[in-house]
Write a protein that holds these residues in place. Structure first.
Motif: not given
Length: 210
Positions: A205-207, A152-154, A177-183, A198-201
């Protein structure tokens, strides 16, 4: 509906690497039903884990990676429950730092399926925190057990030996991140979260990981 349920045991101890030691609390995840379970990351206190398992059969002890705080109770728990210890082959050197006189009973591989109580745990090889780090995805439970790959957080830490920041970012991007958002994300330390939370944050990190 699957017969399996998820239980958490929080254990306390230390994590040592590269000459430093820290106090830590670990999440030990137990997946199964009233008859059999899989233990994910046998950390610190075999007695506490065994107390939660009770008389149930331990089908396997699966280590998400081989940092000492995730595997230090595995041999004792295995001896007490007659369970097999499973680890990814790429973490065998880290394993030997903690248990030089004993090998795991087997090695997991990417996309391997581990079944317990009618529920499938799919192995996702997610290197970066360590070379052999894995996550365990349970589609029927809408849950992924991420060890120290995603919190949670990165992402997990990559400032120590055997770790690599761009690699963990690729693992999170391509495998999680390819898993369902509700996972539900159940990590090795701290509180749970979801892929969607977590995806928006993680975009930043990906960049930074390129």
């Amino acid at each position: 509906m699957p017969g399996a349920r998820i239980e958490r045991v929080v254990t306390s101890g230390t994590f040592s690497l590269d000459g430093d030691t820290w106090d830590v609390e670990n999440n030990v995840w137990i997946v199964g039903d009233d008859h059999e379970v899989v233990v994910i990351d046998a950390a610190h206190d075999a007695r506490a884990i065994r107390a939660t398992v009770g008389s149930r059969v331990v089908a396997a002890i699966v280590s998400t990676h081989a940092h000492d705080d995730h595997i230090n109770a595995a041999p004792k728990l295995a001896e007490e429950t007659d369970a097999r210890i499973l680890l990814h082959l790429d973490d065998r050197l880290l394993w030997k730092h903690t248990h030089p006189g004993r090998d795991p009973n087997g090695y997991v591989s990417d996309d391997q399926r581990i079944e317990v109580a009618g529920t499938e745990l799919r192995v996702l090889h997610t290197p970066g925190h360590t070379p052999g780090a894995v996550c365990l995805y349970a589609p029927a439970l809408g849950t992924v057990f991420t060890g120290d790959t995603l919190f949670a957080g990165g992402p997990g830490a990559t400032g120590r030996s055997y770790s690599h920041f761009p690699t963990i970012i690729r693992s999170i991007r391509d495998r999680l991140l390819v898993l369902p958002a509700t996972t539900q994300v159940h990590p090795g330390h701290g509180e749970s979260t979801t892929i969607g939370a977590e995806a928006p944050y993680l975009a930043d990190w990906i960049a930074r990981g390129h």
